[in-house]
Each structure stands twice: as structure tokens, then as C-alpha cells.
Design an enzyme around this catalytic site. Sequence first.
Site, PDB file in Angstrom:
ATOM      1  N   GLU A 159     -40.886  25.095 117.231  1.00 13.51           N
ATOM      2  CA  GLU A 159     -41.715  24.318 118.169  1.00 13.51           C
ATOM      3  C   GLU A 159     -41.658  25.024 119.515  1.00 13.51           C
ATOM      4  O   GLU A 159     -40.789  25.883 119.728  1.00 13.51           O
ATOM      5  CB  GLU A 159     -41.166  22.890 118.292  1.00 13.51           C
ATOM      6  N   ALA A 162     -38.206  24.573 120.545  1.00  8.95           N
ATOM      7  CA  ALA A 162     -37.195  24.698 119.488  1.00  8.95           C
ATOM      8  C   ALA A 162     -37.441  25.987 118.727  1.00  8.95           C
ATOM      9  O   ALA A 162     -38.223  26.022 117.774  1.00  8.95           O
ATOM     10  CB  ALA A 162     -37.244  23.495 118.547  1.00  8.95           C
ATOM     11  N   TRP A 190     -45.832  28.939 116.195  1.00 14.20           N
ATOM     12  CA  TRP A 190     -45.562  30.211 115.497  1.00 14.20           C
ATOM     13  C   TRP A 190     -45.634  30.120 113.983  1.00 14.20           C
ATOM     14  O   TRP A 190     -44.986  30.920 113.308  1.00 14.20           O
ATOM     15  CB  TRP A 190     -44.152  30.721 115.835  1.00 14.20           C
ATOM     16  N   THR A 192     -46.469  30.950 110.472  1.00 12.07           N
ATOM     17  CA  THR A 192     -47.182  31.921 109.647  1.00 12.07           C
ATOM     18  C   THR A 192     -48.073  31.140 108.687  1.00 12.07           C
ATOM     19  O   THR A 192     -47.588  30.232 108.005  1.00 12.07           O
ATOM     20  CB  THR A 192     -46.170  32.807 108.875  1.00 12.07           C
ATOM     21  N   ARG A 292     -32.949  35.304 104.274  1.00 12.26           N
ATOM     22  CA  ARG A 292     -32.644  36.424 105.183  1.00 12.26           C
ATOM     23  C   ARG A 292     -32.572  37.789 104.517  1.00 12.26           C
ATOM     24  O   ARG A 292     -33.160  38.742 105.037  1.00 12.26           O
ATOM     25  CB  ARG A 292     -31.358  36.130 105.971  1.00 12.26           C
ATOM     26  N   ILE A 387     -40.898  61.969 116.589  1.00 13.10           N
ATOM     27  CA  ILE A 387     -41.076  63.177 115.760  1.00 13.10           C
ATOM     28  C   ILE A 387     -42.549  63.572 115.693  1.00 13.10           C
ATOM     29  O   ILE A 387     -42.877  64.758 115.639  1.00 13.10           O
ATOM     30  CB  ILE A 387     -40.460  62.951 114.349  1.00 13.10           C
ATOM     31  N   GLY A 390     -47.170  63.319 120.574  1.00 14.38           N
ATOM     32  CA  GLY A 390     -48.356  62.604 121.067  1.00 14.38           C
ATOM     33  C   GLY A 390     -49.095  61.898 119.949  1.00 14.38           C
ATOM     34  O   GLY A 390     -49.578  60.770 120.114  1.00 14.38           O
ATOM     35  N   GLU A 413     -37.001  34.481 111.956  1.00 13.50           N
ATOM     36  CA  GLU A 413     -35.941  34.070 111.014  1.00 13.50           C
ATOM     37  C   GLU A 413     -34.564  34.259 111.630  1.00 13.50           C
ATOM     38  O   GLU A 413     -33.615  34.657 110.957  1.00 13.50           O
ATOM     39  CB  GLU A 413     -36.060  34.840 109.695  1.00 13.50           C
ATOM     40  N   GLY A 414     -34.471  33.998 112.912  1.00 13.11           N
ATOM     41  CA  GLY A 414     -33.207  34.166 113.645  1.00 13.11           C
ATOM     42  C   GLY A 414     -33.215  35.495 114.360  1.00 13.11           C
ATOM     43  O   GLY A 414     -33.279  36.554 113.721  1.00 13.11           O
TER      44      GLY A 414
HETATM   45  C1  LIG Z   1     -44.955  36.600 114.165  1.00 11.06           C
HETATM   46  C2  LIG Z   1     -44.074  35.402 114.109  1.00 11.06           C
HETATM   47  C3  LIG Z   1     -44.062  34.627 112.954  1.00 11.06           C
HETATM   48  C4  LIG Z   1     -43.261  33.493 112.901  1.00 11.06           C
HETATM   49  N1  LIG Z   1     -43.315  32.712 111.776  1.00 11.06           N
HETATM   50  C5  LIG Z   1     -42.668  31.514 111.788  1.00 11.06           C
HETATM   51  C6  LIG Z   1     -42.834  30.597 110.704  1.00 11.06           C
HETATM   52  O1  LIG Z   1     -43.553  30.876 109.738  1.00 11.06           O
HETATM   53  N2  LIG Z   1     -42.206  29.398 110.788  1.00 11.06           N
HETATM   54  C7  LIG Z   1     -41.416  29.054 111.841  1.00 11.06           C
HETATM   55  O2  LIG Z   1     -40.873  27.954 111.839  1.00 11.06           O
HETATM   56  N3  LIG Z   1     -41.212  29.904 112.877  1.00 11.06           N
HETATM   57  C8  LIG Z   1     -41.832  31.119 112.879  1.00 11.06           C
HETATM   58  N4  LIG Z   1     -41.682  31.982 113.933  1.00 11.06           N
HETATM   59  C9  LIG Z   1     -40.821  31.593 115.054  1.00 11.06           C
HETATM   60  C10 LIG Z   1     -39.533  32.416 115.152  1.00 11.06           C
HETATM   61  O3  LIG Z   1     -38.653  32.026 114.147  1.00 11.06           O
HETATM   62  C11 LIG Z   1     -38.977  32.233 116.575  1.00 11.06           C
HETATM   63  O4  LIG Z   1     -39.820  32.962 117.444  1.00 11.06           O
HETATM   64  C12 LIG Z   1     -37.544  32.724 116.676  1.00 11.06           C
HETATM   65  O5  LIG Z   1     -36.676  31.871 115.988  1.00 11.06           O
HETATM   66  C13 LIG Z   1     -37.075  32.810 118.145  1.00 11.06           C
HETATM   67  O6  LIG Z   1     -37.355  31.630 118.848  1.00 11.06           O
HETATM   68  P1  LIG Z   1     -38.099  31.702 120.269  1.00 11.06           P
HETATM   69  O7  LIG Z   1     -39.271  32.576 120.117  1.00 11.06           O
HETATM   70  O8  LIG Z   1     -38.315  30.329 120.736  1.00 11.06           O
HETATM   71  O9  LIG Z   1     -37.088  32.463 121.217  1.00 11.06           O
HETATM   72  P2  LIG Z   1     -35.884  31.774 122.053  1.00 11.06           P
HETATM   73  O10 LIG Z   1     -35.072  30.919 121.160  1.00 11.06           O
HETATM   74  O11 LIG Z   1     -36.428  31.175 123.284  1.00 11.06           O
HETATM   75  O12 LIG Z   1     -35.013  33.049 122.432  1.00 11.06           O
HETATM   76  C14 LIG Z   1     -35.331  33.901 123.523  1.00 11.06           C
HETATM   77  C15 LIG Z   1     -34.209  34.924 123.676  1.00 11.06           C
HETATM   78  O13 LIG Z   1     -32.958  34.237 124.002  1.00 11.06           O
HETATM   79  C16 LIG Z   1     -31.973  34.624 123.074  1.00 11.06           C
HETATM   80  N5  LIG Z   1     -31.069  33.485 122.813  1.00 11.06           N
HETATM   81  C17 LIG Z   1     -31.412  32.196 122.581  1.00 11.06           C
HETATM   82  N6  LIG Z   1     -30.299  31.468 122.354  1.00 11.06           N
HETATM   83  C18 LIG Z   1     -29.247  32.311 122.419  1.00 11.06           C
HETATM   84  C19 LIG Z   1     -27.837  32.167 122.252  1.00 11.06           C
HETATM   85  N7  LIG Z   1     -27.274  31.000 121.945  1.00 11.06           N
HETATM   86  N8  LIG Z   1     -27.063  33.268 122.400  1.00 11.06           N
HETATM   87  C20 LIG Z   1     -27.611  34.469 122.683  1.00 11.06           C
HETATM   88  N9  LIG Z   1     -28.932  34.675 122.845  1.00 11.06           N
HETATM   89  C21 LIG Z   1     -29.742  33.609 122.712  1.00 11.06           C
HETATM   90  C22 LIG Z   1     -32.743  35.007 121.803  1.00 11.06           C
HETATM   91  O14 LIG Z   1     -31.970  35.830 120.949  1.00 11.06           O
HETATM   92  C23 LIG Z   1     -33.950  35.728 122.401  1.00 11.06           C
HETATM   93  O15 LIG Z   1     -33.600  37.045 122.702  1.00 11.06           O
HETATM   94  C24 LIG Z   1     -42.443  33.138 113.998  1.00 11.06           C
HETATM   95  C25 LIG Z   1     -42.455  33.925 115.151  1.00 11.06           C
HETATM   96  C26 LIG Z   1     -43.273  35.027 115.221  1.00 11.06           C
HETATM   97  C27 LIG Z   1     -43.290  35.824 116.501  1.00 11.06           C
END
Ligand SMILES: Cc1cc2nc3c(=O)[nH]c(=O)nc-3n(C[C@H](O)[C@H](O)[C@H](O)COP(=O)(O)OP(=O)(O)OC[C@H]3O[C@@H](n4cnc5c(N)ncnc54)[C@H](O)[C@@H]3O)c2cc1C
Length: 433
Positions: A159, A162, A190, A192, A292, A387, A390, A413-414
Site C-alpha cells: 500500500e 505499507a 504496486w 503486478t 524468494r 564491457i 558506449g 519481494e523485500g
Molecule cells: C515493479 C514493482 C512490482 C511490484 N509488485 C508488487 C506486487 O505484485 N504485489 C505487492 O504487494 N507489492 C509489489 N511491489 C511492491 C514492493 O514489494 C515494494 O516496493 C517493496 O516492498 C518496498 O516497499 P516501498 O517501495 O514502500 O519502500 P520502503 O519500504 O518505503 O523503503 C524505502 C527504503 O527504506 C529502506 N528501509 C525501510 N525499512 C527499513 C528498515 N527497517 N531497515 C533498513 N532499511 C529500511 C528500504 O530497504 C528502502 O531502501 C512491487 C514494486 C515494484 C516496484
Amino acid sequence: MSASPTAVSPTADAADAAVAAITGAANQDVTFSLALTQDQKDIRDWVHGFAADVVRPAAHEWDEKEQTPWPIIQEAAKIGLYGFEGLAQFFADPTGLTLPIVNEELFWGDAGIGMSIMGTALAVAAIFGQGSGEQIGEWIPRCFGTVDDIKVAAFCASEPNAGSDVSGVRTRAKYDEATNEWIINGQKAWATNGGIADVHVVIATVDPELGSKGHAAFVVPMSEAKGISQGTKVSKHGLRASHTADVFLDDCRVPAAYVLGGKEKLDERLARVREGKKSNSQAAMQTFESSRPTVGAQALGIARAAYEYSLEYAKEREQFGRKIIENQAVAFTLARMKLEIDAARLLVWRASWMGRNSVKFENAEGSMSKLKAGEVAVWVTERAIQILGGNGYTREFPVERWHRDAKIYDIFEGTAEIQQLVIARAISGMYIK
Ligand SMILES: Cc1cc2nc3c(=O)[nH]c(=O)nc-3n(C[C@H](O)[C@H](O)[C@H](O)COP(=O)(O)OP(=O)(O)OC[C@H]3O[C@@H](n4cnc5c(N)ncnc54)[C@H](O)[C@@H]3O)c2cc1C
């Protein structure tokens, strides 16, 4: 297992047979071995052929179009690569290696198209992991549709507020006793295939006071439910042939039976949690944990594509009167690329085998495999651009696309940081923040 599962319409019989194949295989633990069986080799070569002949030639076009490649999904369905029976056969392999092998080969062809073909599998994993036998038989075939009427499915956990913190899910499911329905409200981000799928598996909170333990997974079919709609489609850096969008749930009603596992089991589980009893119940995390290593295998496919391409390029390209590979700087880079890919594959295969053979993840081996494979894919594809010089930086050559595609494997996926958090907690037994 046949090398090329034939496409079958999703009848109840076919579904029952596939479920039986999977659950039967779950009870045949096998020793880990790197020696592939003839079946595994045949399937690898069959998927590789599809990736080389159909997927790779179409990759640039669909990346530019930024659209779901429906005709290619249909081609995959025709040969049995896209569909419940195919996925069930890959999953049923008791060694656990067929699924990562298939994913590596397909994503070697192209990751955007690969995700359009395999994106459905995340919803399938949720239904398979959390659904009752009846729900599995009913909903998994519907995720794929038929060869003549292809469907995709979406898994909606994230979300706007989230992402990494799945406990922040605010989408709310309330039970309406008068109609025996769930009423779901919220915004998913997000997703898919979000909004273009028929079956959406939606993670929602039933009891916000219980945090992620109050979550449940609901099947929301677009073709039946009112109040579900697609929000903004995201324009992305990579995986551009795969559709990603917000999904809105606005007083969306589904029958009580559409909660995965059934309402009775959910009520029992929530009662246990409220009494402070142990409950292994985090709906979204269960799905991610099982998928994963497979996601890691997808990253490996991209990395291997970039490594092979840059190896051939380095053997052809001449500067200073010699092939550029004759310089150690280039040759050693290629040696490291190969080394890192093989090391990552060993982690992916180990986790895949463990997951399939009731060997408990003691040190978050699933997270290790995805973390390593994602980082390797980003590094290898970046080196491949170097490698090619350009040429590597242009859209005339595929390595820049592979680099764009690879980056997502550090994020979804994390994220890489979250995988490290999971590993750190597993090895220390402590609640690292
Ligand atoms: C192309 C694409 C496809 C996707 N497909 C799906 C899908 O099918 N279903 C679905 O449910 N989701 C999907 N997602 C969502 C995806 O799982 C999330 O983008 C991802 O989990 C990260 O969440 P966020 O983008 O809110 O980043 P945030 O959680 O806001 O994180 C931002 C940064 O803060 C860091 N961070 C956050 N918390 C911590 C912590 N405790 N310690 C250290 N670092 C931290 C993160 O590592 C990251 O670098 C998709 C995303 C993309 C871009």
C-alpha cells in the site's frame, strides 16, 4: 514429468490432478544433488528454446510499448508453459529445482515478458499456501484462464504506506453478517497485473489491533466483484513489459467463503492470537517467504543474459590491435561475473531444495538467495554495460535494458535491506531493528 506439459482447459479434474501431483511430491523428500535429471534438462532446454525463439526477439518492442504482451502469454499458454498444469508440474518436482530452472531460462529471454508470464504465480502461491483444497481447485485455474481466454492474477499486499512494513496495511475487511459477505475498503499499490487481472488476492486487516497477525488474504475476482478498480498504472525504470498499478477497493463485497482458508479457520486463528497463543499467520509474509528463491532465479536469468552477451562482445571487439578480452581487466571482470552468477545459483538452488523438502530455513536461506541473486544481477548488468562501452549505454543493445530490469530485484519481494534484516534476526535470534 513430461518435458512440455500440454495445455489443458482448467477443469475440476485437471485441477484435482495437479493438486494431487503437488501434494504427493511434498511427501517424497530427496537428497540435494547438482546432477540434473533428464526431465529437468529437457524442461530447461524446452523453456530456453521458447525464451530464445519467442521471448528475446520481442523484448525490445514490448519494453518500448510498456504494455502487457498478451500474444506472448498466449503463446506460452499454447505450449503449456503458462497455466496451472504447467506450474503444478514444475512445482511438483520433489528436488525443488525445476521451478528456479524454468524461471532462470524464461527471464534469460526477457524479464519484463517473463514477469508478465510468471507474475500470476505470486497470487497462485498465496492461494496454494493459504487456501483450502476446494479454494485451490476453484481459484488457481481461474488465475490463468484458458488458451482462448487468457487471464492473469495479481497479489496485492503493498500500500502507499505499507511497503517494507507489511504490518502497516490499512485495507480493511469487515464481515457483514446480514449478507454473509466481506466488505473491503482500501488502496493497494504496486500490484503486478493489478486491475488487468481477474483474480486479485488482497491482503487486508480484519482486526487492526492485532497488527500483521490480524491480516487475512481474500480472493477478489474483477469479473464478479463490484467496487474494485484499477488506479494509476506506473511508468517504470525496468520490467516495462509488465503491468504495475494501484488497485482501489471501495465498499467491495465478496462472499464470506472468499477468505483464503475459510472464515471458520480465520475466526479460530484470530481467537488464538487474542488469547496470546502462538499462531503462524502473517498472510503476506508466508507468500513472500516461499517465493524468494524463485524470484532470485529470475534475477539470475537476467545476469546470465548480460554475462553471455558481454563475453561474446569482448571476444569480438578489437581495440589497440587486440580483442578487448585479451586485457586482464576485461577478462577478470568476466571471470568474476561467471563466479558470482554460479555462487548465487547455488544459494537459490539450496533454498529451493530446502523449501521443497521440509528442511527448515535456519538462517533465512530463502532471503539469502534472493539478496545475493538480486545484487549479482545489478552488478553483472552494470559491468556488462562497461564491457560494451558506449554501445552498452544505448537502446540499440540489450544490456542497458537488462540493467534497468535487474534493479527491481534489490527492491521488490523485500528490499536488500529487509533481506539483511531477516538474515540478521535469524542468525542472532535477536530482534534487530
Ligand atoms: C515493479 C514493482 C512490482 C511490484 N509488485 C508488487 C506486487 O505484485 N504485489 C505487492 O504487494 N507489492 C509489489 N511491489 C511492491 C514492493 O514489494 C515494494 O516496493 C517493496 O516492498 C518496498 O516497499 P516501498 O517501495 O514502500 O519502500 P520502503 O519500504 O518505503 O523503503 C524505502 C527504503 O527504506 C529502506 N528501509 C525501510 N525499512 C527499513 C528498515 N527497517 N531497515 C533498513 N532499511 C529500511 C528500504 O530497504 C528502502 O531502501 C512491487 C514494486 C515494484 C516496484
